[in-house]
Write a protein that holds these residues in place. Structure first.
Motif, short mmCIF file in Angstrom:
data_model
loop_
_atom_site.label_atom_id
_atom_site.label_comp_id
_atom_site.label_asym_id
_atom_site.label_seq_id
_atom_site.Cartn_x
_atom_site.Cartn_y
_atom_site.Cartn_z
N UNK A 74 -61.02 -2.02 -14.31
CA UNK A 74 -61.05 -2.67 -15.61
C UNK A 74 -60.16 -1.88 -16.55
N UNK A 75 -59.73 -2.53 -17.63
CA UNK A 75 -58.90 -1.85 -18.63
C UNK A 75 -59.41 -2.21 -20.01
N UNK A 76 -59.23 -1.28 -20.94
CA UNK A 76 -59.72 -1.48 -22.30
C UNK A 76 -58.97 -0.58 -23.26
N UNK A 92 -72.13 6.98 -12.68
CA UNK A 92 -72.40 8.38 -12.34
C UNK A 92 -73.74 8.52 -11.62
N UNK A 93 -74.78 7.96 -12.22
CA UNK A 93 -76.13 8.12 -11.68
C UNK A 93 -76.31 7.48 -10.31
N UNK A 94 -75.65 6.35 -10.10
CA UNK A 94 -75.81 5.63 -8.83
C UNK A 94 -74.72 5.94 -7.82
N UNK A 95 -73.76 6.77 -8.23
CA UNK A 95 -72.64 7.16 -7.37
C UNK A 95 -71.84 5.97 -6.86
N UNK A 96 -71.65 4.99 -7.74
CA UNK A 96 -70.81 3.84 -7.43
C UNK A 96 -69.42 4.12 -8.01
N UNK A 97 -68.37 4.03 -7.19
CA UNK A 97 -67.02 4.25 -7.71
C UNK A 97 -66.69 3.28 -8.84
N UNK A 98 -65.83 3.73 -9.73
CA UNK A 98 -65.46 2.92 -10.90
C UNK A 98 -64.13 3.43 -11.44
N UNK A 99 -63.17 2.53 -11.61
CA UNK A 99 -61.88 2.89 -12.21
C UNK A 99 -61.76 2.15 -13.53
#
Length: 167
Positions: A74-76, A92-99
């Motif tokens: 996503x971009x913002x 962070x808490x669920x350790x799901x990658x996110x860009x």
């Protein structure tokens, strides 16, 4: 022999080249042209572009996509980064990658007419609730904008933490 493009176009092309399959975003300047560029060409490379109803659902879509095994971004800009903080903490808490790409404005609110600053840096590095370590990358030129997408994907998948790209 030379290609002339801007940073947001390079980020768009880098997204495709890095193998990211979904872009979820909400139009916000100066990041909107990333979505505009991808809207024209992303489907030709097997990508899906989702214009969300707001900034919060855009990052939620990215987390859901990565949770299902589909690389997403996503971009913002500054105000949208503020709205995305709770989902950054969930990543962070669920350790799901996110860009997340943050295309910074020249200054707060009205931008350059009032004063210049890099106020989004603290929001990127220290935002969200509780202890939420994340990776914050910065680009220094247009070439970096293309290749940073490869690095961001590698880091978010290896470390299972959000990666925020500051441009």
């Amino acid at each position: 022999e030379h290609i002339l493009l801007d940073g947001n176009t390079a980020l768009s092309l880098g997204t495709i080249d890095a193998g990211i399959r979904l872009y979820a975003g909400y139009p916000i300047t100066p990041a909107s042209t990333i979505m505009h560029n991808l809207a024209r060409i992303f489907a030709s490379y097997g990508g899906i572009l989702h214009q969300s109803e707001d900034e919060i659902s855009a990052i939620g879509t990215v987390l859901g996509s990565y949770f299902a095994g589909v690389p997403a971004v996503t971009a913002t800009s500054g105000p949208g980064l503020s709205l995305k903080q709770e989902f950054i903490g969930l990543s962070v808490a669920s350790e799901i990658p996110c860009i997340l790409i943050n295309v910074q404005r020249g200054g707060p609110s009205t931008g350059l007419p009032t004063r210049t600053e890099q106020a989004d840096l603290f929001a990127a590095a220290f935002g969200s609730h509780g202890d939420s370590p994340k990776v914050v990358l910065s680009v220094s030129n247009v070439e970096d904008c293309f290749f940073v997408m490869h690095l961001a994907r590698y880091l978010t998948e290896k470390l299972r933490t959000p990666v925020i790209i500051m441009s």
